[in-house]
Design a protein around this motif. Structure first.
Motif, PDB file in Angstrom:
ATOM      1  N   ILE A  37       0.836  -1.207   0.000  1.00 50.96           N
ATOM      2  CA  ILE A  37       0.000   0.000   0.000  1.00 50.96           C
ATOM      3  C   ILE A  37       0.866   1.250   0.000  1.00 50.96           C
ATOM      4  O   ILE A  37       0.608   2.202  -0.737  1.00 50.96           O
ATOM      5  CB  ILE A  37      -0.961  -0.013   1.209  1.00 50.96           C
ATOM      6  CG1 ILE A  37      -2.016  -1.098   1.012  1.00 50.96           C
ATOM      7  CG2 ILE A  37      -1.616   1.350   1.406  1.00 50.96           C
ATOM      8  CD1 ILE A  37      -2.852  -1.377   2.249  1.00 50.96           C
ATOM      9  N   SER A  41       0.665   3.744  -3.208  1.00 46.95           N
ATOM     10  CA  SER A  41       0.004   5.013  -2.929  1.00 46.95           C
ATOM     11  C   SER A  41       0.975   6.171  -3.096  1.00 46.95           C
ATOM     12  O   SER A  41       0.600   7.236  -3.568  1.00 46.95           O
ATOM     13  CB  SER A  41      -0.602   5.015  -1.529  1.00 46.95           C
ATOM     14  OG  SER A  41       0.412   4.995  -0.560  1.00 46.95           O
ATOM     15  N   VAL A  45       0.229   9.216  -6.148  1.00 51.42           N
ATOM     16  CA  VAL A  45      -0.320  10.472  -5.642  1.00 51.42           C
ATOM     17  C   VAL A  45       0.034  11.618  -6.567  1.00 51.42           C
ATOM     18  O   VAL A  45      -0.796  12.436  -6.917  1.00 51.42           O
ATOM     19  CB  VAL A  45       0.190  10.740  -4.211  1.00 51.42           C
ATOM     20  CG1 VAL A  45      -0.108  12.163  -3.779  1.00 51.42           C
ATOM     21  CG2 VAL A  45      -0.455   9.769  -3.250  1.00 51.42           C
TER      22      VAL A  45
END
Length: 61
Positions: A37, A41, A45
């Protein structure tokens, strides 16, 4: 009596091996999702930001 002690040793070894394998699986289960994760992530972003401004159509009849 000698055969009894050999089976106890084999049982202790398999129990210890099961503990080690179980601990390794538990650590992977707990830590791997966090790393996956965090990796995906942080890379997505900055790439997926879209402008928040937009133009409204002029209304009127």
């Amino acid at each position: 009596m000698n055969s009894n002690s050999q089976s106890a040793d084999a049982e202790t070894y398999s129990h210890r091996l099961a503990d080690i394998v179980g601990t390794a699986i538990a650590l992977l289960t707990l830590t791997l999702p966090v790393f996956v994760i965090a990796h995906f992530s942080s890379s997505n972003v900055q790439n997926n930001q879209q402008p928040l401004t937009y133009t409204l159509p002029k209304g009127g009849k």
